[in-house]
Design a protein around this motif. Sequence first.
Motif, mmCIF file in Angstrom:
data_model
loop_
_atom_site.group_PDB
_atom_site.id
_atom_site.type_symbol
_atom_site.label_atom_id
_atom_site.label_comp_id
_atom_site.label_asym_id
_atom_site.label_seq_id
_atom_site.Cartn_x
_atom_site.Cartn_y
_atom_site.Cartn_z
ATOM 1 N N ARG A 138 64.200 -27.180 -52.756
ATOM 2 C CA ARG A 138 63.875 -25.955 -52.006
ATOM 3 C C ARG A 138 64.356 -24.707 -52.733
ATOM 4 O O ARG A 138 63.706 -23.663 -52.667
ATOM 5 C CB ARG A 138 64.472 -26.014 -50.612
ATOM 6 C CG ARG A 138 63.857 -27.127 -49.780
ATOM 7 C CD ARG A 138 63.660 -26.746 -48.338
ATOM 8 N NE ARG A 138 63.152 -27.877 -47.573
ATOM 9 C CZ ARG A 138 61.879 -28.215 -47.483
ATOM 10 N NH1 ARG A 138 60.989 -27.518 -48.106
ATOM 11 N NH2 ARG A 138 61.496 -29.258 -46.771
ATOM 12 N N VAL B 187 50.854 -25.910 -51.488
ATOM 13 C CA VAL B 187 51.616 -25.588 -50.276
ATOM 14 C C VAL B 187 51.309 -26.630 -49.194
ATOM 15 O O VAL B 187 52.214 -27.131 -48.532
ATOM 16 C CB VAL B 187 51.285 -24.158 -49.770
ATOM 17 C CG1 VAL B 187 51.915 -23.913 -48.398
ATOM 18 C CG2 VAL B 187 51.769 -23.118 -50.768
ATOM 19 N N ALA B 188 50.025 -26.977 -49.046
ATOM 20 C CA ALA B 188 49.633 -27.976 -48.043
ATOM 21 C C ALA B 188 50.288 -29.328 -48.331
ATOM 22 O O ALA B 188 50.729 -30.023 -47.409
ATOM 23 C CB ALA B 188 48.114 -28.111 -48.009
ATOM 24 N N LEU C 228 53.149 -29.835 -49.951
ATOM 25 C CA LEU C 228 54.567 -29.704 -49.627
ATOM 26 C C LEU C 228 54.787 -29.746 -48.116
ATOM 27 O O LEU C 228 55.738 -30.382 -47.634
ATOM 28 C CB LEU C 228 55.127 -28.403 -50.207
ATOM 29 C CG LEU C 228 55.233 -28.359 -51.726
ATOM 30 C CD1 LEU C 228 55.420 -26.925 -52.207
ATOM 31 C CD2 LEU C 228 56.370 -29.250 -52.218
ATOM 32 N N GLU C 229 53.907 -29.087 -47.379
ATOM 33 C CA GLU C 229 53.999 -29.089 -45.907
ATOM 34 C C GLU C 229 53.832 -30.493 -45.338
ATOM 35 O O GLU C 229 54.507 -30.865 -44.385
ATOM 36 C CB GLU C 229 52.954 -28.155 -45.300
ATOM 37 C CG GLU C 229 53.407 -26.727 -45.164
ATOM 38 C CD GLU C 229 54.638 -26.578 -44.281
ATOM 39 O OE1 GLU C 229 54.636 -27.058 -43.131
ATOM 40 O OE2 GLU C 229 55.612 -25.980 -44.760
ATOM 41 N N LYS C 230 52.914 -31.244 -45.926
ATOM 42 C CA LYS C 230 52.643 -32.603 -45.444
ATOM 43 C C LYS C 230 53.912 -33.457 -45.440
ATOM 44 O O LYS C 230 54.112 -34.289 -44.554
ATOM 45 C CB LYS C 230 51.578 -33.255 -46.325
ATOM 46 C CG LYS C 230 51.251 -34.673 -45.952
ATOM 47 C CD LYS C 230 50.159 -35.245 -46.826
ATOM 48 C CE LYS C 230 49.856 -36.685 -46.436
ATOM 49 N NZ LYS C 230 48.743 -37.245 -47.203
ATOM 50 N N ARG D 97 57.125 -32.180 -45.544
ATOM 51 C CA ARG D 97 58.304 -31.385 -45.188
ATOM 52 C C ARG D 97 59.268 -32.143 -44.287
ATOM 53 O O ARG D 97 60.481 -32.101 -44.476
ATOM 54 C CB ARG D 97 57.869 -30.091 -44.509
ATOM 55 C CG ARG D 97 59.015 -29.149 -44.199
ATOM 56 C CD ARG D 97 58.530 -27.800 -43.760
ATOM 57 N NE ARG D 97 57.552 -27.887 -42.700
ATOM 58 C CZ ARG D 97 57.795 -27.590 -41.426
ATOM 59 N NH1 ARG D 97 58.963 -27.164 -41.066
ATOM 60 N NH2 ARG D 97 56.838 -27.699 -40.516
ATOM 61 N N ASP D 98 58.743 -32.898 -43.313
ATOM 62 C CA ASP D 98 59.593 -33.621 -42.362
ATOM 63 C C ASP D 98 59.620 -35.128 -42.621
ATOM 64 O O ASP D 98 60.041 -35.891 -41.751
ATOM 65 C CB ASP D 98 59.114 -33.336 -40.934
ATOM 66 C CG ASP D 98 59.245 -31.867 -40.577
ATOM 67 O OD1 ASP D 98 60.237 -31.240 -40.989
ATOM 68 O OD2 ASP D 98 58.335 -31.331 -39.905
#
Length: 153
Positions: free
Chosen positions: A17, A50-51, A53-55, A57-58
Motif C-alpha cells: 500500500r 485499480v479494479a 487491486l479492488e477485487k 482488497r479484502d
Amino acid sequence: MSRLTGLAFTDVDHLRREHFTTDEEGQLWIHKPREKTSVMSRVPVLPQAVALLEKYRDDANCQARGKLLPVPSNTKMNAYLKEIADICQIPKHLTTHLARHTFATLAIEYGMPIDIIAKILGHTNTNMTRRYAKISEANISREMRRIGKVLTA
C-alpha cells in the motif's frame, strides 16, 4: 498486473500500500523502487489495474500474506500461462516477463515516447527500453504518414 503497469513479476509480488499515492488531480500512482535495480518506477495506475487491486482488497489470503494480490511463485505463474497457451492453442511461449514486453510494445504502438516508457519500467536509460519495445509496421506507417503530411504542407 505486469501488462497493465509494466512492472516486473517480482515488483508486482512486492507491491505494498505504501507504494501508492494519489496526485492533486486524483490519479493513483505507483512509486516503487525496482527489486532488481532499486531504480524508482513511476506508474500512473490504469482503471483496469485499480479494479484488479479492488477485487483483492479484502481477500483473506492476501491479507494473511501481507500482499495486495494473490501472486503465486513465478514458476507456478509461468506454468499457468503455459497451460493457458496450450488450451487456447497460442503458439507462443507465454511468461510473466512477456507481459512486461507487451506493455512496452503497446505503449510504443500508442505513441508513448520511449523516455517516458523507460521511467515507467524503471530503466536507467532508453537503450534498455528499446530492447523491450518492438516497433510494428503499423507504427512505422503511421509515422511516415505524419512526415508525408508535413512535407506536402
